[in-house]
Motif scaffolding. Sequence first.
Motif, short mmCIF file in Angstrom:
data_model
loop_
_atom_site.label_atom_id
_atom_site.label_comp_id
_atom_site.label_asym_id
_atom_site.label_seq_id
_atom_site.Cartn_x
_atom_site.Cartn_y
_atom_site.Cartn_z
N THR A 258 -6.50 2.54 5.25
CA THR A 258 -7.32 2.72 6.45
C THR A 258 -7.67 1.37 7.07
OG1 THR A 258 -8.27 4.75 5.54
CG2 THR A 258 -9.46 3.70 7.36
N ALA A 260 -6.07 -1.35 6.85
CA ALA A 260 -4.90 -2.15 7.23
C ALA A 260 -4.74 -2.27 8.74
CB ALA A 260 -3.63 -1.55 6.61
N ASP A 261 -5.26 -1.29 9.48
CA ASP A 261 -5.12 -1.31 10.94
C ASP A 261 -5.78 -2.53 11.57
OD1 ASP A 261 -3.67 1.02 10.96
OD2 ASP A 261 -5.42 2.31 11.28
N THR A 262 -6.81 -3.05 10.92
CA THR A 262 -7.54 -4.18 11.49
C THR A 262 -7.23 -5.50 10.78
OG1 THR A 262 -9.43 -3.67 10.05
CG2 THR A 262 -9.43 -2.71 12.27
N ASP A 263 -6.25 -5.46 9.86
CA ASP A 263 -5.88 -6.67 9.13
C ASP A 263 -4.55 -7.20 9.66
OD1 ASP A 263 -5.22 -8.69 7.38
OD2 ASP A 263 -5.50 -7.50 5.56
N SER A 266 -1.65 -7.21 7.09
CA SER A 266 -1.42 -6.00 6.29
C SER A 266 0.05 -5.70 6.04
CB SER A 266 -2.08 -4.79 6.97
OG SER A 266 -1.46 -4.54 8.23
N SER A 267 0.94 -6.25 6.88
CA SER A 267 2.37 -5.97 6.70
C SER A 267 2.88 -6.48 5.35
CB SER A 267 3.19 -6.60 7.83
OG SER A 267 3.01 -8.01 7.85
N LEU A 270 0.92 -3.45 2.93
CA LEU A 270 0.89 -2.04 3.31
C LEU A 270 2.07 -1.24 2.75
CD1 LEU A 270 -0.51 0.24 4.82
CD2 LEU A 270 0.65 -0.51 6.92
N LYS A 299 -0.02 7.72 7.76
CA LYS A 299 0.50 6.34 7.85
C LYS A 299 2.02 6.34 7.70
CE LYS A 299 -1.49 3.13 8.36
NZ LYS A 299 -1.74 2.34 9.60
N GLU A 302 3.42 7.26 10.99
CA GLU A 302 3.23 6.14 11.91
C GLU A 302 4.26 5.04 11.65
OE1 GLU A 302 -0.10 2.68 12.18
OE2 GLU A 302 -0.89 4.74 12.17
N ASP A 306 7.59 2.99 13.69
CA ASP A 306 7.34 1.55 13.89
C ASP A 306 8.66 0.82 14.12
OD1 ASP A 306 6.67 -1.26 13.46
OD2 ASP A 306 4.81 -0.54 12.56
#
Length: 504
Positions: A258, A260-263, A266-267, A270, A299, A302, A306
């Motif tokens: 959750t 990871a969207d703001t980090d 995160s790639s 994740l 995720k 999503e 990507d």
Amino acid sequence: MAASIGSLLGEISSVDDPIEELQSLKTALLSIPVNALRSSVSGQRLNGIFSLLNTNEREQIELCVDILDRILMALSPVDLVQNYRAELQGGLTHPDGAVKILALTQIGRMVEHPDAITQILNNLDILQDVIRCIGEEKMAVAKQAIHSLSKLSHSKPGLDSLFQGELLKVMKDVMATSDVVRYRIYELIVDISSVSPISLGYCANSRLVTQLLGELTGDDVLIRATAIEMVTALARSQHGRQYLAQQGIMKKISNMITGADTDPYSSFYLPGLVKFFGNLAIMDSPQQVCESYPIFHNKVFEMAMDPDPAMMGVALDTLGLLGSTVEGKQVLQKTGEKFKSVLVRMSQVASSGATELRVRSLDAIAQLLTLQMEQQTEDLLALTESWFRLLSKQPMDLICNISTQPFPELHCGALRIFTAIATQPWGQRLMINTPSFMEFILDRSTGQTKEAKDAKFELVRSLVSSSTTAAILGSQHYLRLKSYLREGPYYVSAVAAVGIEGAD
């Protein structure tokens, strides 16, 4: 031959340049089967060979290692510990990695043996040196040290020695060497923890498992990524999963997804978080995992859309893993339009993405479409057929076109999709109604690599194994398929062979 080996061993210790004698001894040893070698070397002393390791001559060391490996493997672990413990311990500090690996391999045999391990545990200095080998620069040496030490977890005395007193202190000292070495120790801890609930208890009491779990939320994203790989390995055993659940790790990893969207970094970690839940779903229950942690499959969907190949690749693999079980198929179907959009995207990637992603997409589609004979209920057959038809307006043409492209991995990936639908009546009807498809299957000139021949053979095998094939494809095609199966994957007709010979 025993006399010959004995005389060669005697000669080696008395010559200045032993290379030729070592080569002769190696040749003599290789001529004797391992199971017959023990009687040939029984009573022979190997001190001369061990002493010849003390040199800078690379060829001499390699020959000695080959000879010792052959002879020592023929001796029992008890023989080794009684006669060569000191020599093998000396090998642990030898500057050459091959000598270290030889010693570590034989020590691994000793700690597995109920009689030999007692003598090892009475001389813990040898195990201290094995632990220190985990800090060696050469990865192969460290791996062998981890492998040999993990065998201690198969006995309570071994666990007692490793996690109480001096050996645990040495292990923690070695951990402090570097981040890389610390994770090698974690690898050892995970290997031991996976053996049984008892061995996990020892590791947990040492606090090393707690330390590993703490790395999940560390500041260094690369360390975090490595930690999640270790935790995923720990989750492969049922008792490991129970322990992680008790420690609240599943919830923690869900929260990390959750967040990871703001980090922006995160790639790096994740994909590992998603792999963790993907493996968890297959080992436990896809429905339970997806319902308990909905962020997981959201995720995955999503990531499947990507443009980042790394994200998409993990999503494709995870979807294939989920869809390989009936329960996973049903979970995906329940998401409705979300999964349908993902399936269309998978088809697009399989048609025109980068080659590696195309292969991963084809494999995932094959897993999604596969149904074992006993799973072929009316509802599930309708589900797989609907998924296949979502791939394209003309899905058979789409997969056929991929199978004819000049890339063996794509050819085989397409064949695996045909194999997936080959036992399902709707798949067989599509095959017989596709012009020239049966000729393509029976044509041995398409796909000349071994992998392609094997993939084609699996397709034929699947068709022949189905009880509906003869009725749907017709008896003539069925008999030709049975003939293909009987002839094997690499059959070449006599007429074709003569033609090829004449062309030469």
